[in-house]
Write an enzyme that holds these catalytic residues in place. Structure first.
Site, PDB file in Angstrom:
ATOM      1  N   GLU A 278      12.889   3.336  -2.114  1.00 12.72           N
ATOM      2  CA  GLU A 278      14.250   3.813  -1.884  1.00 12.72           C
ATOM      3  C   GLU A 278      15.215   3.326  -2.959  1.00 12.72           C
ATOM      4  OE1 GLU A 278      15.014   4.596   2.774  1.00 12.72           O
ATOM      5  OE2 GLU A 278      16.248   3.001   1.965  1.00 12.72           O
ATOM      6  N   HIS A 299     -13.671  -0.432  -0.146  1.00 12.58           N
ATOM      7  CA  HIS A 299     -14.766   0.419   0.318  1.00 12.58           C
ATOM      8  C   HIS A 299     -14.293   1.840   0.598  1.00 12.58           C
ATOM      9  CE1 HIS A 299     -17.449  -3.116   0.780  1.00 12.58           C
ATOM     10  NE2 HIS A 299     -16.270  -3.719   0.863  1.00 12.58           N
ATOM     11  N   LYS A 413      17.380  15.186   7.290  1.00 18.08           N
ATOM     12  CA  LYS A 413      18.182  15.018   8.512  1.00 18.08           C
ATOM     13  C   LYS A 413      19.088  16.225   8.722  1.00 18.08           C
ATOM     14  CE  LYS A 413      18.461   9.984   8.210  1.00 18.08           C
ATOM     15  NZ  LYS A 413      19.351   8.861   7.945  1.00 18.08           N
TER      16      LYS A 413
HETATM   17  O1  PA5 Z   1      17.476   1.964   4.169  1.00 20.29           O
HETATM   18  C1  PA5 Z   1      17.977   2.798   4.892  1.00 20.29           C
HETATM   19  O2  PA5 Z   1      19.150   3.150   4.773  1.00 20.29           O
HETATM   20  C2  PA5 Z   1      17.201   3.444   6.011  1.00 20.29           C
HETATM   21  O3  PA5 Z   1      15.871   3.084   6.039  1.00 20.29           O
HETATM   22  C3  PA5 Z   1      17.826   3.021   7.317  1.00 20.29           C
HETATM   23  O4  PA5 Z   1      17.701   1.632   7.468  1.00 20.29           O
HETATM   24  C4  PA5 Z   1      17.177   3.729   8.482  1.00 20.29           C
HETATM   25  O5  PA5 Z   1      17.304   5.107   8.341  1.00 20.29           O
HETATM   26  C5  PA5 Z   1      17.801   3.291   9.799  1.00 20.29           C
HETATM   27  O6  PA5 Z   1      19.165   3.510   9.752  1.00 20.29           O
HETATM   28  P1  PA5 Z   1      20.098   2.945  10.892  1.00 20.29           P
HETATM   29  O7  PA5 Z   1      20.012   1.466  10.841  1.00 20.29           O
HETATM   30  O8  PA5 Z   1      21.457   3.448  10.563  1.00 20.29           O
HETATM   31  O9  PA5 Z   1      19.564   3.487  12.190  1.00 20.29           O
END
Ligand code: PA5
Length: 426
Positions: A278, A299, A413
């Site tokens: 990310e 393996h 989303k």
């Molecule tokens: O790094 C990120 O932004 C995502 O992985 C969020 O942590 C994840 O989508 C969860 O988001 P939230 O804490 O708002 O539910």
């Protein structure tokens, strides 16, 4: 402090070698807060802020949950899930008799998995910890609705209130509002810390404390580790890792495989994948983070690593000291032909296997970066977290991206909410 060994990667470096000047500049940018995403670098001071802030309350909450519940259901996904799961799996791979079962939910939408979880929970007394910075993420929000209902039917509305802990934004969001209205115990996801950098906040620490992990020790070690990682020199292991991986990337290695010989490391690797994927995978560039579990995956994936396209390199995380010791027994008559190992420690057999794998992979054209922590304990966990976070920020700045945003995760989303008919979704 983590040790990085670049001897297995050096044969693949070009004459230029890793660019430490670029990493030095990235470190300055990070420390001075002059780079993109500078308002999301609160993770650097998180351990100190926790120590003087919420840590005592986290410890008290962990104790309370442990004293009254046989299970803690933890709701969360992505950065609100993987850090806690990494810690619990690494440090408590099997629970002790007094430990509650830590059950992670809300990280998918499978009805079958939901039923498996309900079966695992059975009629155990449980607490519910919901972790969501935004409070609007669909997977955890749905799971929370379901488990809140279960909690209310088991303990009544008033009883349920006392068994819910919310970790969310300090000021806004659906979950924050619900927590305030209902009077649930709450902890904060700091404004200046993104999900994937939040493991050393209440996001990771509440489940860890409930699992019986010494969170005071984790935070103390993390404070010392971040101080040590501020070293402005190629001796800094975070510099070495960041510089080496960027150098390899610019010489055709676009896939990094994080490997470990500890099965309990599996979810740490998942946390690492989110952290690096990310942070760096944007603007059409980035190293693809993958993971394997050795020796098991030798393996299954061994052939590809040894002999497939030479676009990958591997980073192998190991621990200097084993926590446990087993000796290979002698067997009269040697029916299985293994007496040549009799009397040897299993840990030594593992280390010899790792050395053999390293050599074979280097011979096969796979650069190898060694990353070593002292032991698989609170200190080892904290040092790995700080090391990987620091190196990720430096590596991201060297590659020219903002390592602290994630604009790409919104695309699915948008479609999903439109297709599900969410009011206002277009
Ligand atoms: O790094 C990120 O932004 C995502 O992985 C969020 O942590 C994840 O989508 C969860 O988001 P939230 O804490 O708002 O539910």
């Amino acid at each position: 402090m983590i040790k990085v060994d670049l001897s297995g990667a050096a044969p693949f470096f070009t004459d230029m070698g890793p660019d430490y000047a670029a990493v030095a500049a990235a470190h300055r940018t990070l420390a001075e807060g002059t780079g993109p995403g500078a308002d999301f670098t609160g993770w650097l001071s998180l351990p100190r802020n926790m120590a003087s802030g919420e840590l005592k309350q986290v410890i008290a909450t962990g104790k309370r949950i442990r004293s009254r519940s046989q299970a803690l259901v933890v709701v969360g996904i992505g950065g609100s899930y993987l850090g806690a799961r990494a810690a619990v799996d690494l440090l408590r791979p099997t629970k002790k008799p007094d430990d509650p079962d830590i059950i992670f939910v809300g990280n998918g939408l499978s009805p079958d998995a939901m039923m498996d979880t309900l079966n695992r929970l059975g009629d155990k007394d449980f607490d519910l910890c919901v972790i969501s910075k935004s409070g609007t993420t669909l997977e955890p929000a749905l799971a929370f609705r379901m488990f809140k209902g279960l909690l209310q039917s088991k303990y009544g509305a008033a009883g349920a209130k006392k068994r819910i802990t919310a970790v969310t934004d300090a000021h806004k969001g659906v979950l924050h509002n619900m927590a305030v209205n209902e009077g649930w115990e709450t902890f904060v996801v700091p404004d200046d810390v993104g999900g994937r950098f939040s493991v050393l906040s209440a996001v990771g620490l509440v489940p860890m404390a409930a699992a019986g992990i010494d969170v005071q020790k984790v935070i103390d070690c993390a404070i010392a580790e971040f101080d040590a990682l501020d070293l402005r020199s190629p001796e800094n292991p975070a510099w070495q890792y960041a510089a080496a991986r960027q150098h390899l990337y610019h010489n055709g290695r676009s896939i990094e495989i994080l490997a470990s010989y500890e099965p309990s490391f599996r979810f740490f690797a998942e946390w690492w994948k989110q952290l690096y994927g990310e942070s760096e995978g944007k603007n059409g560039i980035g190293i693809f983070p993958a993971s394997v579990e050795f020796t098991a995956d030798l393996h299954s994936m061994g052939q590809f690593i040894q002999d497939g396209p030479r676009t990958l390199y591997e980073s192998v995380v190991s621990f200097e000291e084993d926590l446990e010791s087993f000796t290979v027994p002698f067997d009269i008559g040697d029916p299985d032909g293994l007496n040549y190992l009799a009397g040897r420690k299993l840990g030594d057999v593992c280390r010899t296997a790792a050395a053999a794998v390293k050599q074979a992979h280097i011979d096969g054209g796979v650069p190898n970066i060694g990353i070593t922590a002292h032991r698989r304990d609170e200190e080892g966990f904290a040092s790995l977290v700080c090391f990987f976070e620091m190196a990720c920020a430096l590596s991201g700045y060297v590659s020219g991206v903002n390592p602290f945003d994630q604009p790409g995760v919104e695309a699915y989303k948008k479609n999903m909410f439109r297709m599900l008919g969410k009011p206002g979704a277009v």
